[in-house]
Design a protein around this motif. Structure first.
Motif, short mmCIF file in Angstrom:
data_model
loop_
_atom_site.label_atom_id
_atom_site.label_comp_id
_atom_site.label_asym_id
_atom_site.label_seq_id
_atom_site.Cartn_x
_atom_site.Cartn_y
_atom_site.Cartn_z
N SER A 69 0.74 -1.29 -0.01
CA SER A 69 0.07 0.09 -0.13
C SER A 69 0.90 1.33 0.05
O SER A 69 0.59 2.24 -0.69
CB SER A 69 -0.84 0.04 1.05
OG SER A 69 -0.25 0.09 2.77
N GLN A 70 1.93 1.09 0.74
CA GLN A 70 2.89 2.55 0.77
C GLN A 70 3.69 2.67 -0.48
O GLN A 70 3.77 3.85 -0.91
CB GLN A 70 3.90 2.24 1.98
CG GLN A 70 3.01 2.05 3.38
CD GLN A 70 2.17 3.35 3.75
OE1 GLN A 70 2.92 4.56 3.79
NE2 GLN A 70 1.06 3.12 3.58
N ALA A 71 4.09 1.53 -0.99
CA ALA A 71 4.83 1.65 -2.35
C ALA A 71 3.87 2.09 -3.53
O ALA A 71 4.15 2.99 -4.15
CB ALA A 71 5.42 0.25 -2.70
N SER A 72 2.67 1.50 -3.67
CA SER A 72 1.53 1.89 -4.41
C SER A 72 1.23 3.70 -4.27
O SER A 72 1.29 4.10 -5.34
CB SER A 72 0.20 1.23 -4.12
OG SER A 72 -0.80 1.53 -5.29
N ALA A 73 1.14 4.01 -3.08
CA ALA A 73 0.96 5.54 -2.84
C ALA A 73 2.01 6.23 -3.35
O ALA A 73 1.86 7.17 -4.09
CB ALA A 73 0.42 5.94 -1.47
N SER A 74 3.34 5.84 -2.97
CA SER A 74 4.44 6.70 -3.39
C SER A 74 4.61 6.65 -4.92
O SER A 74 5.00 7.65 -5.46
CB SER A 74 5.69 6.01 -2.76
OG SER A 74 6.80 6.49 -3.09
N LEU A 75 4.54 5.51 -5.53
CA LEU A 75 4.78 5.24 -6.99
C LEU A 75 3.58 6.22 -7.60
O LEU A 75 3.87 6.70 -8.81
CB LEU A 75 4.41 3.86 -7.58
CG LEU A 75 5.58 2.87 -7.43
CD1 LEU A 75 5.39 1.56 -7.37
CD2 LEU A 75 6.84 3.32 -8.41
N MET A 76 2.38 6.00 -7.10
CA MET A 76 1.12 7.01 -7.74
C MET A 76 1.48 8.14 -7.84
O MET A 76 1.42 9.03 -8.66
CB MET A 76 -0.22 6.76 -7.16
CG MET A 76 -1.14 7.27 -7.57
SD MET A 76 -2.76 6.99 -6.51
CE MET A 76 -2.53 8.04 -5.15
N THR A 77 1.96 8.76 -6.74
CA THR A 77 2.36 10.34 -6.50
C THR A 77 3.38 10.82 -7.52
O THR A 77 3.32 11.86 -8.08
CB THR A 77 2.58 10.88 -5.06
OG1 THR A 77 3.71 10.14 -4.84
CG2 THR A 77 1.61 10.63 -4.12
N LEU A 132 -6.09 0.97 -2.91
CA LEU A 132 -6.49 2.09 -2.09
C LEU A 132 -5.85 3.52 -2.32
O LEU A 132 -6.93 4.37 -2.28
CB LEU A 132 -5.91 1.16 -0.45
CG LEU A 132 -6.08 2.50 0.48
CD1 LEU A 132 -7.61 2.94 0.72
CD2 LEU A 132 -5.32 2.21 1.81
N PRO A 133 -4.70 3.68 -2.52
CA PRO A 133 -4.29 4.94 -2.84
C PRO A 133 -5.00 5.82 -3.98
O PRO A 133 -5.43 6.72 -4.11
CB PRO A 133 -2.94 4.92 -3.07
CG PRO A 133 -2.56 3.78 -2.62
CD PRO A 133 -3.50 2.74 -2.64
N TRP A 134 -5.30 4.81 -4.92
CA TRP A 134 -6.03 5.28 -6.29
C TRP A 134 -7.30 5.48 -5.86
O TRP A 134 -7.98 6.57 -6.40
CB TRP A 134 -5.77 4.11 -7.37
CG TRP A 134 -4.37 4.15 -7.89
CD1 TRP A 134 -3.56 3.52 -7.29
CD2 TRP A 134 -3.82 4.74 -9.08
NE1 TRP A 134 -2.22 3.40 -7.84
CE2 TRP A 134 -2.64 4.41 -9.06
CE3 TRP A 134 -4.42 5.69 -9.91
CZ2 TRP A 134 -1.78 4.76 -10.19
CZ3 TRP A 134 -3.45 5.89 -10.98
CH2 TRP A 134 -2.30 5.66 -11.02
N HIS A 135 -8.14 4.71 -5.21
CA HIS A 135 -9.37 4.91 -4.82
C HIS A 135 -9.48 6.40 -4.08
O HIS A 135 -10.41 7.11 -4.37
CB HIS A 135 -10.04 3.78 -4.10
CG HIS A 135 -10.30 2.53 -4.61
ND1 HIS A 135 -11.68 2.56 -5.63
CD2 HIS A 135 -9.99 1.47 -4.78
CE1 HIS A 135 -11.66 1.31 -6.05
NE2 HIS A 135 -10.67 0.77 -5.75
N THR A 136 -8.66 6.43 -3.08
CA THR A 136 -8.45 7.81 -2.21
C THR A 136 -8.14 8.82 -3.12
O THR A 136 -8.90 10.09 -2.85
CB THR A 136 -7.51 7.45 -1.27
OG1 THR A 136 -7.83 6.23 -0.54
CG2 THR A 136 -7.63 8.68 -0.16
N LEU A 137 -7.25 8.69 -3.77
CA LEU A 137 -7.25 10.02 -5.09
C LEU A 137 -8.23 10.43 -5.58
O LEU A 137 -8.73 11.56 -5.85
CB LEU A 137 -6.17 9.37 -6.04
CG LEU A 137 -5.85 10.49 -7.27
CD1 LEU A 137 -5.22 11.78 -6.64
CD2 LEU A 137 -4.91 10.11 -8.25
N MET A 138 -8.96 9.46 -6.11
CA MET A 138 -10.30 9.77 -7.04
C MET A 138 -11.11 10.30 -6.02
O MET A 138 -11.85 11.40 -6.57
CB MET A 138 -10.98 8.46 -7.48
CG MET A 138 -10.30 7.75 -8.78
SD MET A 138 -9.71 8.80 -10.22
CE MET A 138 -8.01 8.43 -10.32
N ALA A 139 -11.36 10.22 -4.76
CA ALA A 139 -12.36 10.79 -3.89
C ALA A 139 -11.79 11.99 -3.70
O ALA A 139 -12.69 13.19 -3.58
CB ALA A 139 -12.34 10.13 -2.37
#
Ligand code: ZN
Length: 151
Positions: A69-77, A132-139
């Motif tokens: 989850s942390q790596a996914s959020a980091s990569l996404m940003t 999770l980070p992507w769903h949260t970004l969309m929100a």
């Protein structure tokens, strides 16, 4: 079929991003933010966005949880900074296809560095950690006031 060296490399990128998350900070003057949680794993994240002229001029996050989850959020940003909202939505759709093992070869190519997370398709319980980070970004982009949960 992925060879062992490539798998190790992917693992290396995930560990690197989870240990040293990029853009891990709150944002003053954010145009949007949202909180998300994946109760099954205990992941939490808050995404901050600064959008101008439909461009994600800045994107940061705070959170805690598993390495995925942390790596996914980091990569996404890292990947979405400076991109359009439309690109963010497009890549999220491709991400969802990738983790469900439904993405085509050209779609996977389009995901670039995000493909390091492709391995979660073999672990259905980790799919929510990655998205999770992507769903949260969309929100955050939709200015939803309700916290996001993957449940
Ligand atoms: Zn997790």
């Amino acid at each position: 079929m992925m060879n062992a060296d490539l798998r190790d490399l992917y693992q290396e990128v995930i560990l690197d991003h989870s240990r040293k998350p990029r853009n891990f900070k709150p944002m003053s003057g954010a145009t949007g933010f949202a909180k998300g949680a994946n109760p099954l794993c205990g992941d939490e994240c808050t995404i901050f966005t600064s959008v101008k002229d439909d461009l994600l001029q800045d994107l940061t996050f705070l959170g805690k949880g598993c390495a995925i989850s942390q790596a996914s959020a980091s990569l996404m940003t890292q990947i979405l900074k400076g991109k359009s909202r439309q690109t963010a939505e497009h890549l999220f759709n491709l991400m969802k296809k990738m983790v469900r093992d439904e993405a085509t070869v050209s779609e996977i190519e389009e995901l670039g560095k995000l493909t390091v997370l492709a391995g979660v398709k073999n672990f259905p319980s980790r799919v929510k950690c990655a998205t999770l980070p992507w769903h949260t970004l969309m929100a955050a982009l939709e200015h939803k006031s309700e916290p996001v949960t993957t449940e």
